[in-house]
Design a protein around this motif. Structure first.
Motif, PDB file in Angstrom:
ATOM      1  N   VAL A 217       0.854  -1.197   0.000  1.00  0.00           N
ATOM      2  CA  VAL A 217       0.000   0.000   0.000  1.00  0.00           C
ATOM      3  C   VAL A 217       0.886   1.241   0.000  1.00  0.00           C
ATOM      4  N   GLY A 218       0.568   2.199  -0.845  1.00  0.00           N
ATOM      5  CA  GLY A 218       1.339   3.432  -0.872  1.00  0.00           C
ATOM      6  C   GLY A 218       1.071   4.290  -2.089  1.00  0.00           C
ATOM      7  N   HIS A 219       0.838   3.645  -3.223  1.00  0.00           N
ATOM      8  CA  HIS A 219       0.532   4.418  -4.424  1.00  0.00           C
ATOM      9  C   HIS A 219      -0.817   5.130  -4.271  1.00  0.00           C
ATOM     10  N   THR A 220      -0.954   6.254  -4.956  1.00  0.00           N
ATOM     11  CA  THR A 220      -2.181   7.050  -4.861  1.00  0.00           C
ATOM     12  C   THR A 220      -2.981   7.047  -6.157  1.00  0.00           C
ATOM     13  N   GLN A 221      -2.526   6.251  -7.126  1.00  0.00           N
ATOM     14  CA  GLN A 221      -3.290   6.052  -8.359  1.00  0.00           C
ATOM     15  C   GLN A 221      -3.080   4.601  -8.817  1.00  0.00           C
ATOM     16  N   ASN A 222      -3.651   4.262  -9.953  1.00  0.00           N
ATOM     17  CA  ASN A 222      -3.589   2.896 -10.480  1.00  0.00           C
ATOM     18  C   ASN A 222      -2.148   2.399 -10.579  1.00  0.00           C
ATOM     19  N   VAL A 223      -1.928   1.150 -10.183  1.00  0.00           N
ATOM     20  CA  VAL A 223      -0.621   0.517 -10.325  1.00  0.00           C
ATOM     21  C   VAL A 223      -0.579  -0.123 -11.714  1.00  0.00           C
ATOM     22  N   THR A 224       0.396   0.296 -12.521  1.00  0.00           N
ATOM     23  CA  THR A 224       0.429  -0.065 -13.928  1.00  0.00           C
ATOM     24  C   THR A 224       1.532  -1.041 -14.287  1.00  0.00           C
ATOM     25  N   SER A 225       2.554  -1.184 -13.421  1.00  0.00           N
ATOM     26  CA  SER A 225       3.651  -2.091 -13.736  1.00  0.00           C
ATOM     27  C   SER A 225       4.271  -2.605 -12.443  1.00  0.00           C
ATOM     28  N   VAL A 226       4.616  -3.877 -12.439  1.00  0.00           N
ATOM     29  CA  VAL A 226       5.241  -4.498 -11.264  1.00  0.00           C
ATOM     30  C   VAL A 226       6.327  -5.447 -11.738  1.00  0.00           C
ATOM     31  N   CYS A 227       7.401  -5.565 -10.951  1.00  0.00           N
ATOM     32  CA  CYS A 227       8.370  -6.615 -11.257  1.00  0.00           C
ATOM     33  C   CYS A 227       9.208  -6.958 -10.032  1.00  0.00           C
ATOM     34  N   PHE A 228       9.549  -8.225  -9.944  1.00  0.00           N
ATOM     35  CA  PHE A 228      10.561  -8.694  -9.010  1.00  0.00           C
ATOM     36  C   PHE A 228      11.915  -8.522  -9.683  1.00  0.00           C
TER      37      PHE A 228
END
Length: 317
Positions: A217-228
């Motif tokens: 939790v922390g972003h204030t808008q849509n999360v668009t990309s993630v990676c390990f």
């Protein structure tokens, strides 16, 4: 409108110092990030039709891309010749995933379908995967079991599939809004994948137990990309709030928040075998090297190089 300046998957070449940039103008640019110059440009579409996804297939010397005319195009990046093109879907193409060893690609689309194509069979569609009830935003092969893959959809679900089976193995439910992106953890110690969604959070899933183990939790808008990150103990998330966030892979603590002022983030990718990240925004593309103060390269949306002073983030993990 969901835009992508840089392709939403890994955009680095396996052996060349190249970054593949897919533009909303319908152009593909291959940048040499050592000389900081464009070495190849392909005008893939006319009438400024956006390219939402593009990938290298380095073992064939190809670039493959998907555009808003629903066509997959394949180019030889040495000769610049078009190898093949075909209409793949009935709506916008969101993602292309390349099988690491077989002659397969997966495509996903706003037509809610996922398709498997075999270039050794003249690009025949050998399987269609149906079940999502909204746009399929991303597909990713499991690096530890390349016969399986996961898909993220705006129907709020992640589904895990097996090649050769028409029904998903299972569905992960937990996001409150549409899921945009996902990635598999490559280490041997955890059967994890991560997803990011329009509910502003990223979730870590244990795909063996089929359970959510952590919510970031922390972003204030849509999360668009993630990676390990493949080599460092960090998770990278990007968002329409304009920030990149780095989280510790074991404690899930937020370590750093980066904002380069290029508006919304659409994609983050690690260059193979390096600590360099490529990031695509509304207003351009940037490369950052973890442990350095300054971006390796920044480009605006016309391809002009811009230099930025950035904060230090080489804190010990």
């Amino acid at each position: 409108v969901r835009e992508a300046v840089v392709s939403t998957q890994s955009t680095g070449h396996e052996s060349e110092p190249w970054l593949l940039v897919a533009l909303y103008s319908g152009h593909l640019n291959i940048w040499n990030y050592e000389t900081q110059s464009i070495v190849k440009t392909i005008e893939a579409t006319t009438n400024d039709l956006p390219i939402r996804t593009a990938r290298f297939i380095s073992r064939k010397s190809w670039v493959v891309c998907g555009s808003d005319d629903m066509v997959i195009r394949v180019y030889n990046y040495n000769t610049m010749d078009k190898v093949h093109s075909f209409e793949a879907h009935a709506d916008y193409i969101r993602c292309i995933a390349i099988h690491p060893t077989q002659s397969f690609i997966l495509t996903s689309s706003d037509d809610m379908m996922i398709k498997l194509w075999d270039w050794n069979k003249n690009w025949a569609c050998t399987q269609t995967f149906e079940g999502h009830t909204h746009y399929v935003m991303q597909v990713v092969f499991n690096p530890k079991d390349t016969n399986t893959f996961a898909s993220a959809s705006l129907d709020k679900t992640i589904r895990v599939w097996q090649l050769g089976s028409t029904a998903p193995n299972f569905t992960l439910v937990g996001h409150e809004k549409g899921v945009n992106c996902l990635d598999y953890y490559r280490g041997a110690d955890k059967p994890y994948l991560i997803s990011g969604a329009d509910d502003f959070v990223a979730k870590i899933w244990d795909y063996q137990n089929k359970s959510c183990v952590q919510t970031l939790v922390g972003h204030t808008q849509n999360v668009t990309s993630v990676c390990f990150h493949a080599d460092m103990p960090i998770i990278i998330t990007g968002s329409e709030d304009g920030t990149i966030r780095l989280w510790h892979v074991n404690t899930y603590r937020l370590e750093f928040t980066l904002n380069y002022g290029f508006e919304r983030v659409w994609c983050v990718a690690q260059l193979p075998g390096s600590n360099t990240l490529s990031i695509g925004y509304d207003e351009g593309a940037i490369m950052i090297k973890l442990g350095r103060e300054q971006p390796a390269i920044t480009m605006d949306n016309s391809g002009k190089i811009i230099w930025l002073n950035t904060q230090r983030f080489n804190r010990r993990m």
